[in-house]
Scaffold this motif. Sequence first.
Motif, PDB file in Angstrom:
ATOM      1  N   SER A 151       0.729  -0.935   0.016  1.00  0.00           N
ATOM      2  CA  SER A 151      -0.064  -0.006   0.033  1.00  0.00           C
ATOM      3  C   SER A 151       0.863   1.333  -0.008  1.00  0.00           C
ATOM      4  O   SER A 151       1.788   1.341   0.852  1.00  0.00           O
ATOM      5  N   ILE A 152       0.673   2.034  -1.118  1.00  0.00           N
ATOM      6  CA  ILE A 152       1.722   3.211  -1.023  1.00  0.00           C
ATOM      7  C   ILE A 152       0.984   4.391  -0.319  1.00  0.00           C
ATOM      8  O   ILE A 152      -0.296   4.651  -0.750  1.00  0.00           O
ATOM      9  N   ILE A 153       1.678   5.172   0.328  1.00  0.00           N
ATOM     10  CA  ILE A 153       0.991   6.416   1.122  1.00  0.00           C
ATOM     11  C   ILE A 153       1.551   7.439   0.571  1.00  0.00           C
ATOM     12  O   ILE A 153       2.782   7.766   0.226  1.00  0.00           O
ATOM     13  N   TYR A 154       0.676   8.340   0.061  1.00  0.00           N
ATOM     14  CA  TYR A 154       0.730   9.724  -0.594  1.00  0.00           C
ATOM     15  C   TYR A 154       0.521  10.881   0.198  1.00  0.00           C
ATOM     16  O   TYR A 154      -0.384  10.644   1.032  1.00  0.00           O
ATOM     17  N   ASP A 155       1.061  12.031   0.091  1.00  0.00           N
ATOM     18  CA  ASP A 155       0.780  12.963   0.702  1.00  0.00           C
ATOM     19  C   ASP A 155      -0.579  13.498   0.395  1.00  0.00           C
ATOM     20  O   ASP A 155      -0.772  13.545  -1.154  1.00  0.00           O
ATOM     21  N   HIS A 156      -1.460  14.128   1.030  1.00  0.00           N
ATOM     22  CA  HIS A 156      -2.608  14.536   0.751  1.00  0.00           C
ATOM     23  C   HIS A 156      -2.831  16.010   1.227  1.00  0.00           C
ATOM     24  O   HIS A 156      -2.935  16.141   2.417  1.00  0.00           O
ATOM     25  N   SER A 157      -3.019  17.038   0.263  1.00  0.00           N
ATOM     26  CA  SER A 157      -3.080  18.281   0.669  1.00  0.00           C
ATOM     27  C   SER A 157      -4.444  18.695   1.067  1.00  0.00           C
ATOM     28  O   SER A 157      -5.346  18.354   0.635  1.00  0.00           O
ATOM     29  N   GLN A 158      -4.413  19.580   2.002  1.00  0.00           N
ATOM     30  CA  GLN A 158      -5.773  20.092   2.620  1.00  0.00           C
ATOM     31  C   GLN A 158      -6.427  20.578   1.675  1.00  0.00           C
ATOM     32  O   GLN A 158      -7.793  20.849   1.452  1.00  0.00           O
ATOM     33  N   SER A 159      -5.821  21.319   0.704  1.00  0.00           N
ATOM     34  CA  SER A 159      -6.277  22.149  -0.377  1.00  0.00           C
ATOM     35  C   SER A 159      -6.889  21.393  -1.746  1.00  0.00           C
ATOM     36  O   SER A 159      -7.334  22.011  -2.541  1.00  0.00           O
TER      37      SER A 159
END
Length: 872
Positions: A647-655
């Motif tokens: 499972s790849i974890i990506y950054d998720h921007s609040q915007s």
Amino acid sequence: MAAATCLPLFVLVSVLMAASTSPSSAAETPQELLLDFKASLQDPSGALSAWSSSTPYCNWPHVACAISAAANATVSVSISLQGLGLSGDLAASSLCRVRGLIALSLASNGFNQTIPLELSRCASLASLNLSAGAFWGPLPEQLAMLTSLVSLDLSRNSFEGQVPAGLAALGGLQVLDLGENLLSGVLHPALFGNLTSLHLLDLSRNQFLDSELPRELGRMSSLRWLFLQGSGFSGVIPESFLGLEQLEALDLSMNNLAGVVPPGFGLRLQKLMTLDLSQNGLSGQLPEEIASCSMLRRFEVHDNAFSGELPAGLWSLPDLRVIRAQNNRFTGRLREFPGGQSRLEQVQIDNNSFSGGIPQSIGLVRTMYRFSASLNELNGSLPDNLCDSPAMSIINISRNALSGTIPAFKNCRRLVSLYLAGNGFTGPIPASLGDLQVLTYIDLSSNALTGGIPTELQNLKLALLNVSYNQLSGRVPPSLITELPAVFLQGNPGLCGPGLPKDCDADAPSRRRQGLAVAATVASFLTGVALLAVGAFAVCKRLRGSESSSSSSPWKLVLFHPVRITGEELLAGFHDKNIIGRGAFGRVYLIELQDGQKVAVKRLVNSSGKLTFRVAKNEMEALAKIRHKNIAKVLGFFYSGSDGEVSIIYDHSQSQVGSLQDLICAPKLTICWKDRVRIALGVAQGLAHLHHDHAPQVLHRDLKSSNVLLLGDELEPRVTGFGIDRVVGEMAYQSCMSSDLNYKCYVAPEQSCTKKPTHLMDVYSFGVILLELVTAAQRPASDGESVDVVKWVRRRANVTDGVSQILDPSIASAATQKGMQATLELALRCTSVVPDRRPAMDEVARSLQAISFASVHPQTPMLTKSPGTLEP
């Protein structure tokens, strides 16, 4: 006497009366013939609206007339209709009856037809240009009837079949450009034996040709430009080429040539300015006589199997600008440059076996902007003046045997990339690097550097700073540790900071701590007892619960960035309510962590069997090193030992506002044209980074609008889902892609029959996204079933007024028309069925940059470079 003078007058009046009463004669006037020709054309932009019977045809736009000074005062007519968006069935019979027609250009239009045979009746034509006119079919033998031709340009079309041997009849031809077509078969030797007046011959990018280089080419003593690249030529370079004394440019790159370069090559080529033998199977040592080409500017022999030393005199040629000799087997020492006299701009000699030191005179070359010599056997220290050239932008001398300290590089004001990895450098990282304002990429990994990471580096807008596997110590500057993947810092046990194995405060002695040592010991003892009791209770409870649960291998969590997340949080987040996307490789979950941060997790389906943790970690580390503002950041991954699931974890921007697919598939696409171009440009720049700037190259292989995320009010694009094939393996990738029917239109047609993936497959997928942005994806059904956007656009383009039906009517206007049409043309190039006809991603990005600029400054014309233009 009177009778003698009246007779000619009577004859003249009779002729005029006959002309005024005869319809056939009136129709033969140039004005009427050209109006007949205009009537056969589709002219959506009205470019020929000024052509009318009320104005003399020599005053019409796109028509030029020249009257000879001879007694008969003949009129020469030149017609240039290039790039006017014309289509329709050419009334060539009317056109060819225009007396004095010497030049005709129908280039860069959309006629979508074969060459009209009536064009062979234009007997006075000296110049015929049909390039990029959407012509197809075989080249007609009747072209040989145009015996007055001096220039024939049929490039960038879809002509197929063999080159007619009858063209040999055009003995006066000076320019023959057949580049970028679908021509095939063997070239007839007689064709070149008679065309001895040719100055330019272009047969490039005809990948279906199956021919050796004709020896007869060497008889063309007037030849100045010879372009044969990318056309499947095989065999050896004929010795007859040694006699092309007028040659200025020779491009034999991207073919299947083998053998050695003929001895003496270059001795008589005193006018040669461009020599490109790259990407072939040539071998042996290059002849020393190449250095006799005193006017040489570009020297490209990369990607062959050449050995021995480069010709000694090559380095001192006065006009030489480019040396590209990477990926060969060259040996020997690098020669000193002729100091201030050299005009070298670019030297690329990577992946050879060069030895010795870096030339001490390199800093004296004031024009040098790129020096790349990685993967060699260079030794010694770096010259202090390595970067004294005011133009120096790229230095890559990684993977050598260099030693000593890294110079201060104080004069490198334009330095963008500095790659020194894999050497034996010692001493500190120069703090002066922080003063180089445009420095963006720094790789100092795998050396023996000591000291700390200079705080001055925080002044830079870094996309890459890799200092892994050195002997660095001390606190990592705060802004760097939040931006850098942990893999860029690993291998330095002395470094400390948040998220690193070593805490900076752990070794700091404190008098207060020493004074409370006894109290701390007592408190620790009592706390330990309590924790042991609680722990024993928890263990017993877990053991009882495990009796009823199925046994499984433990999950492993690997983070490349400081993120407060646990494996339990991830497992708990794999719930249907958190699904925000589904694709060929699995589901995407949006998981909120305890501190309020959100991450996107792509849970991959691995159908190829168990994937080892080591393989997964290596591939994920490579993907985590990719840094670009338009590429989603990989934070880490989660690994299951039981089935090899990743499972790849990506950054998720609040915007983040969703994906590009969400916008395209909305009931109405409301974003303006300027924003659409900006989104496309961002995606193109991200892909260009993967293809051309990142080492090694990364292919996306699953590019689609759902894998383009949009951030903030500006809708900044960020590409995700890249490189998944490297993680799941090729078998799993192929299996998943074949089952993903919803996104089949994004897949390049050659994927099913090609063993090795290429960057041009990504270009095709990007072209589909461009078409979606231009058309707003509003495609009707055809015969009861939906069609993909590429097929729909190509079918529309082939009908009358088709272009106006393709462009999104909600934004198509006079102000956006030119930009939309340019983008449509670019998208069609990207989605070409023939891979070699697609542009590379960096070229696509440059084209979109020009379109984007024109959309913001509509008064500025869009300048585009013809693919056939030769760069000096």
